[in-house]
Design a protein around this motif. Structure first.
Motif, PDB file in Angstrom:
ATOM      1  N   VAL A 191      15.931  38.241  28.400  1.00 41.39           N
ATOM      2  CA  VAL A 191      16.122  39.319  29.364  1.00 41.39           C
ATOM      3  C   VAL A 191      17.114  40.322  28.785  1.00 41.39           C
ATOM      4  O   VAL A 191      18.233  39.952  28.408  1.00 41.39           O
ATOM      5  CB  VAL A 191      16.668  38.770  30.699  1.00 41.39           C
ATOM      6  CG1 VAL A 191      16.835  39.902  31.710  1.00 41.39           C
ATOM      7  CG2 VAL A 191      15.763  37.683  31.239  1.00 41.39           C
ATOM      8  N   THR A 192      16.697  41.553  28.696  1.00 38.65           N
ATOM      9  CA  THR A 192      17.590  42.612  28.231  1.00 38.65           C
ATOM     10  C   THR A 192      17.617  43.735  29.268  1.00 38.65           C
ATOM     11  O   THR A 192      16.831  43.745  30.217  1.00 38.65           O
ATOM     12  CB  THR A 192      17.139  43.183  26.879  1.00 38.65           C
ATOM     13  OG1 THR A 192      15.849  43.804  27.032  1.00 38.65           O
ATOM     14  CG2 THR A 192      17.057  42.091  25.827  1.00 38.65           C
ATOM     15  N   ARG A 193      18.484  44.668  29.061  1.00 36.34           N
ATOM     16  CA  ARG A 193      18.652  45.754  30.031  1.00 36.34           C
ATOM     17  C   ARG A 193      17.402  46.611  30.155  1.00 36.34           C
ATOM     18  O   ARG A 193      17.125  47.171  31.221  1.00 36.34           O
ATOM     19  CB  ARG A 193      19.848  46.607  29.610  1.00 36.34           C
ATOM     20  CG  ARG A 193      20.308  47.600  30.662  1.00 36.34           C
ATOM     21  CD  ARG A 193      21.580  48.314  30.225  1.00 36.34           C
ATOM     22  NE  ARG A 193      22.038  49.236  31.249  1.00 36.34           N
ATOM     23  CZ  ARG A 193      22.763  48.915  32.293  1.00 36.34           C
ATOM     24  NH1 ARG A 193      23.100  47.646  32.477  1.00 36.34           N
ATOM     25  NH2 ARG A 193      23.140  49.821  33.180  1.00 36.34           N
ATOM     26  N   ASP A 194      16.609  46.705  29.078  1.00 37.97           N
ATOM     27  CA  ASP A 194      15.440  47.580  29.110  1.00 37.97           C
ATOM     28  C   ASP A 194      14.114  46.811  29.063  1.00 37.97           C
ATOM     29  O   ASP A 194      13.067  47.397  28.805  1.00 37.97           O
ATOM     30  CB  ASP A 194      15.498  48.596  27.966  1.00 37.97           C
ATOM     31  CG  ASP A 194      15.457  47.950  26.596  1.00 37.97           C
ATOM     32  OD1 ASP A 194      15.580  46.710  26.513  1.00 37.97           O
ATOM     33  OD2 ASP A 194      15.303  48.686  25.606  1.00 37.97           O
ATOM     34  N   SER A 195      14.152  45.497  29.321  1.00 41.56           N
ATOM     35  CA  SER A 195      12.913  44.723  29.375  1.00 41.56           C
ATOM     36  C   SER A 195      12.473  44.571  30.828  1.00 41.56           C
ATOM     37  O   SER A 195      13.246  44.780  31.762  1.00 41.56           O
ATOM     38  CB  SER A 195      13.098  43.348  28.725  1.00 41.56           C
ATOM     39  OG  SER A 195      13.969  42.539  29.504  1.00 41.56           O
ATOM     40  N   LEU A 196      11.216  44.172  31.025  1.00 37.14           N
ATOM     41  CA  LEU A 196      10.671  43.976  32.362  1.00 37.14           C
ATOM     42  C   LEU A 196       9.875  42.676  32.412  1.00 37.14           C
ATOM     43  O   LEU A 196       9.317  42.245  31.401  1.00 37.14           O
ATOM     44  CB  LEU A 196       9.759  45.144  32.757  1.00 37.14           C
ATOM     45  CG  LEU A 196      10.396  46.525  32.893  1.00 37.14           C
ATOM     46  CD1 LEU A 196       9.317  47.585  33.121  1.00 37.14           C
ATOM     47  CD2 LEU A 196      11.417  46.554  34.023  1.00 37.14           C
ATOM     48  N   CYS A 197       9.826  42.107  33.615  1.00 39.86           N
ATOM     49  CA  CYS A 197       9.008  40.916  33.853  1.00 39.86           C
ATOM     50  C   CYS A 197       8.373  41.052  35.235  1.00 39.86           C
ATOM     51  O   CYS A 197       9.050  40.920  36.243  1.00 39.86           O
ATOM     52  CB  CYS A 197       9.862  39.652  33.765  1.00 39.86           C
ATOM     53  SG  CYS A 197       8.932  38.120  34.057  1.00 39.86           S
ATOM     54  N   TRP A 198       7.110  41.375  35.267  1.00 40.21           N
ATOM     55  CA  TRP A 198       6.354  41.525  36.509  1.00 40.21           C
ATOM     56  C   TRP A 198       7.010  42.527  37.466  1.00 40.21           C
ATOM     57  O   TRP A 198       7.460  42.165  38.556  1.00 40.21           O
ATOM     58  CB  TRP A 198       6.132  40.169  37.172  1.00 40.21           C
ATOM     59  CG  TRP A 198       5.096  39.366  36.444  1.00 40.21           C
ATOM     60  CD1 TRP A 198       5.240  38.769  35.225  1.00 40.21           C
ATOM     61  CD2 TRP A 198       3.733  39.134  36.848  1.00 40.21           C
ATOM     62  NE1 TRP A 198       4.046  38.164  34.845  1.00 40.21           N
ATOM     63  CE2 TRP A 198       3.110  38.366  35.826  1.00 40.21           C
ATOM     64  CE3 TRP A 198       3.000  39.485  37.974  1.00 40.21           C
ATOM     65  CZ2 TRP A 198       1.780  37.956  35.904  1.00 40.21           C
ATOM     66  CZ3 TRP A 198       1.675  39.064  38.056  1.00 40.21           C
ATOM     67  CH2 TRP A 198       1.069  38.316  37.022  1.00 40.21           C
ATOM     68  N   PRO A 199       7.087  43.784  37.070  1.00 43.90           N
ATOM     69  CA  PRO A 199       7.599  44.813  37.987  1.00 43.90           C
ATOM     70  C   PRO A 199       6.604  45.084  39.110  1.00 43.90           C
ATOM     71  O   PRO A 199       5.403  45.214  38.877  1.00 43.90           O
ATOM     72  CB  PRO A 199       7.759  46.034  37.081  1.00 43.90           C
ATOM     73  CG  PRO A 199       6.718  45.839  36.014  1.00 43.90           C
ATOM     74  CD  PRO A 199       6.656  44.359  35.788  1.00 43.90           C
ATOM     75  N   TYR A 200       7.084  45.159  40.333  1.00 40.22           N
ATOM     76  CA  TYR A 200       6.237  45.417  41.510  1.00 40.22           C
ATOM     77  C   TYR A 200       6.485  46.839  42.013  1.00 40.22           C
ATOM     78  O   TYR A 200       5.990  47.804  41.462  1.00 40.22           O
ATOM     79  CB  TYR A 200       6.491  44.372  42.591  1.00 40.22           C
ATOM     80  CG  TYR A 200       5.656  43.122  42.434  1.00 40.22           C
ATOM     81  CD1 TYR A 200       4.500  42.939  43.192  1.00 40.22           C
ATOM     82  CD2 TYR A 200       6.020  42.123  41.544  1.00 40.22           C
ATOM     83  CE1 TYR A 200       3.726  41.797  43.057  1.00 40.22           C
ATOM     84  CE2 TYR A 200       5.261  40.977  41.402  1.00 40.22           C
ATOM     85  CZ  TYR A 200       4.113  40.819  42.164  1.00 40.22           C
ATOM     86  OH  TYR A 200       3.355  39.686  42.029  1.00 40.22           O
ATOM     87  N   GLY A 201       7.241  46.968  43.097  1.00 40.32           N
ATOM     88  CA  GLY A 201       7.423  48.287  43.688  1.00 40.32           C
ATOM     89  C   GLY A 201       8.259  49.200  42.811  1.00 40.32           C
ATOM     90  O   GLY A 201       9.176  48.756  42.107  1.00 40.32           O
ATOM     91  N   ILE A 202       7.927  50.494  42.845  1.00 38.79           N
ATOM     92  CA  ILE A 202       8.710  51.508  42.133  1.00 38.79           C
ATOM     93  C   ILE A 202       8.923  52.690  43.071  1.00 38.79           C
ATOM     94  O   ILE A 202       8.150  52.921  44.004  1.00 38.79           O
ATOM     95  CB  ILE A 202       8.024  51.954  40.823  1.00 38.79           C
ATOM     96  CG1 ILE A 202       6.600  52.457  41.085  1.00 38.79           C
ATOM     97  CG2 ILE A 202       8.019  50.821  39.815  1.00 38.79           C
ATOM     98  CD1 ILE A 202       5.895  52.969  39.835  1.00 38.79           C
ATOM     99  N   TRP A 203       9.991  53.428  42.804  1.00 40.45           N
ATOM    100  CA  TRP A 203      10.306  54.608  43.615  1.00 40.45           C
ATOM    101  C   TRP A 203      10.957  55.638  42.709  1.00 40.45           C
ATOM    102  O   TRP A 203      11.813  55.290  41.888  1.00 40.45           O
ATOM    103  CB  TRP A 203      11.257  54.252  44.763  1.00 40.45           C
ATOM    104  CG  TRP A 203      11.459  55.405  45.694  1.00 40.45           C
ATOM    105  CD1 TRP A 203      12.383  56.399  45.606  1.00 40.45           C
ATOM    106  CD2 TRP A 203      10.665  55.692  46.848  1.00 40.45           C
ATOM    107  NE1 TRP A 203      12.237  57.282  46.631  1.00 40.45           N
ATOM    108  CE2 TRP A 203      11.176  56.884  47.415  1.00 40.45           C
ATOM    109  CE3 TRP A 203       9.581  55.065  47.463  1.00 40.45           C
ATOM    110  CZ2 TRP A 203      10.645  57.450  48.580  1.00 40.45           C
ATOM    111  CZ3 TRP A 203       9.050  55.628  48.611  1.00 40.45           C
ATOM    112  CH2 TRP A 203       9.571  56.801  49.154  1.00 40.45           C
ATOM    113  N   CYS A 204      10.581  56.888  42.872  1.00 46.66           N
ATOM    114  CA  CYS A 204      11.174  57.959  42.077  1.00 46.66           C
ATOM    115  C   CYS A 204      11.881  58.941  42.991  1.00 46.66           C
ATOM    116  O   CYS A 204      11.324  59.365  44.013  1.00 46.66           O
ATOM    117  CB  CYS A 204      10.093  58.669  41.269  1.00 46.66           C
ATOM    118  SG  CYS A 204      10.771  59.588  39.871  1.00 46.66           S
ATOM    119  N   HIS A 205      13.097  59.280  42.633  1.00 40.97           N
ATOM    120  CA  HIS A 205      13.862  60.305  43.348  1.00 40.97           C
ATOM    121  C   HIS A 205      14.551  61.185  42.318  1.00 40.97           C
ATOM    122  O   HIS A 205      15.379  60.708  41.533  1.00 40.97           O
ATOM    123  CB  HIS A 205      14.889  59.679  44.283  1.00 40.97           C
ATOM    124  CG  HIS A 205      15.770  60.680  44.962  1.00 40.97           C
ATOM    125  ND1 HIS A 205      15.287  61.566  45.916  1.00 40.97           N
ATOM    126  CD2 HIS A 205      17.084  60.962  44.821  1.00 40.97           C
ATOM    127  CE1 HIS A 205      16.263  62.333  46.339  1.00 40.97           C
ATOM    128  NE2 HIS A 205      17.370  61.993  45.694  1.00 40.97           N
TER     129      HIS A 205
END
Length: 366
Positions: free
Chosen positions: A330-344
């Motif tokens: 796990v690193t600061r810029d890795s992902l594991c199964w990202p679900y919801g996202i939001w942009c502001h």
């Protein structure tokens, strides 16, 4: 040629730290830890997270000043240490709309609404959509499918004066002109011929007007985007529909009749595996390509046609990567199964579910 140039970097980490990056962040409930969060909302004043595995919603007032910052408010439990389904059973989508807090209480088959942002722990909701009253928790109001009941409503969105619900288990999208706080029937049903059937892909196979698991929505005044996760695709309607009709755009598949999944092989910039989240970031369309542990960014907002390639990827080194945490720690810029996202504005918040955290990225347009 793309007219948008982009750099992106992770700005804030909410949830417990990963010890040395070799183990997942801890998940036991407290003011810091998260367990498989599936939804996130960010604006200038507040961060809201659906801490799905702990069956609660956490609120941070103001911008968290440091990583692993403690939440200010918990909803669904009397304190930050209690766990298990009570008010919520797997909350997913969250958003603040016209000052009201909306939460998709997915496994209770309803949306809960607070008239104002809660200021005390365990503050009860003010009203409900999808059930006759706040005591109801059964699929389709305890009866057969109807226009006003829900079955696993995982996502919702308020777009250009329309309120939409991804009624996932009923394999449809419901739409209302304005906020449906009066319990009225929807003005729009997409994906089914009427409000009393819920067949997968309309019972006829994958097509331009069918869904398997519609899961999330985004859009503007020109296009409505629907993440049809079970068919491994995103559908787009240009202009946004006011009656049930075929889609104008498909992303993730070569045409409107396919729903191929290609597990455990490089995906490239065109394919998805279970795209559970979607958001607009200015002139970028962001798609959470969940099972490939990445976010794909499409420039110039694709509106019609099929099989458009993404321009940028977050969470993998390149478009060929598809491993959880890039098959490493796990690193600061890795992902594991990202679900919801939001942009502001220039922030993209990612509910990084498999890593028990939310990562908020800064997008810089050059």
């Amino acid at each position: 040629m793309d007219t948008i140039r982009l750099t992106a970097y992770p700005e804030r980490w909410l949830g417990g730290p990963a010890p040395g990056g070799l183990a997942l962040p801890p998940a036991q409930p407290n003011r810091i830890h998260l367990y498989a969060p599936r939804g996130v909302y960010v604006d200038d004043d507040v961060v809201v997270v659906a801490d799905s595995g702990n069956h609660r919603v956490l609120i941070w007032y103001d911008w968290p000043k440091n990583d692993h910052a403690p939440a200010d408010i918990v909803l669904g439990h009397p304190d930050f240490e209690t766990e298990g389904p009570k008010l919520f059973h797997l909350p997913t989508g969250v958003a603040v709309i016209e000052g009201k807090l909306f939460v998709a209480d997915a496994w209770h088959h309803r949306l809960l609404i607070w008239e104002t942002l809660p200021k005390i722990n365990n503050q009860p909701p003010d009203y409900v959509l999808g059930q006759a009253d706040l005591s109801g928790t059964s699929p389709n109001r305890g009866g057969k499918v109807s226009p006003t009941g829900f079955y696993w409503p995982y996502g919702f969105a308020y777009i250009n004066g329309w309120f939409y619900v991804a009624d996932t288990g009923n394999r449809r999208v419901l739409g209302w002109r304005g906020l449906p706080d009066d319990g009225r029937v929807p003005d729009l049903i997409l994906g089914q011929p009427n409000g009393y059937v819920n067949s997968e892909n309309r019972g006829k196979g994958v097509g331009m007007d069918t869904y398997r698991w519609p899961h999330a929505l985004a859009g503007d005044g020109n296009t409505l985007y629907v993440a049809d996760a079970g068919n491994h695709r995103v559908l787009g309607y240009t202009p946004p529909p006011e009656i049930d009709r075929p889609a104008d755009l498909v992303l993730g598949q070569q045409d409107f009749t396919q729903s191929f999944e290609l597990p455990h092989v490089p995906q490239g910039p065109r394919r998805f595996r279970f795209p559970y989240g979607i958001a607009l970031c200015g002139n970028l369309l962001a798609v959470a390509d969940t099972a490939n542990s990445r976010i794909l960014l499409f420039t110039e907002l694709p509106r019609k046609g099929a099989y458009h390639p993404a321009s940028y990827v977050i969470g993998q080194a390149d478009f060929e990567g598809m491993g959880e945490n890039r098959w490493q720690a796990v690193t600061r810029d890795s992902l594991c199964w990202p679900y919801g996202i939001w942009c502001h504005q220039n922030r993209l918040a990612i509910a990084d579910s498999g890593n028990n955290r939310v990562i908020i990225w800064r997008l810089e347009f050059l």
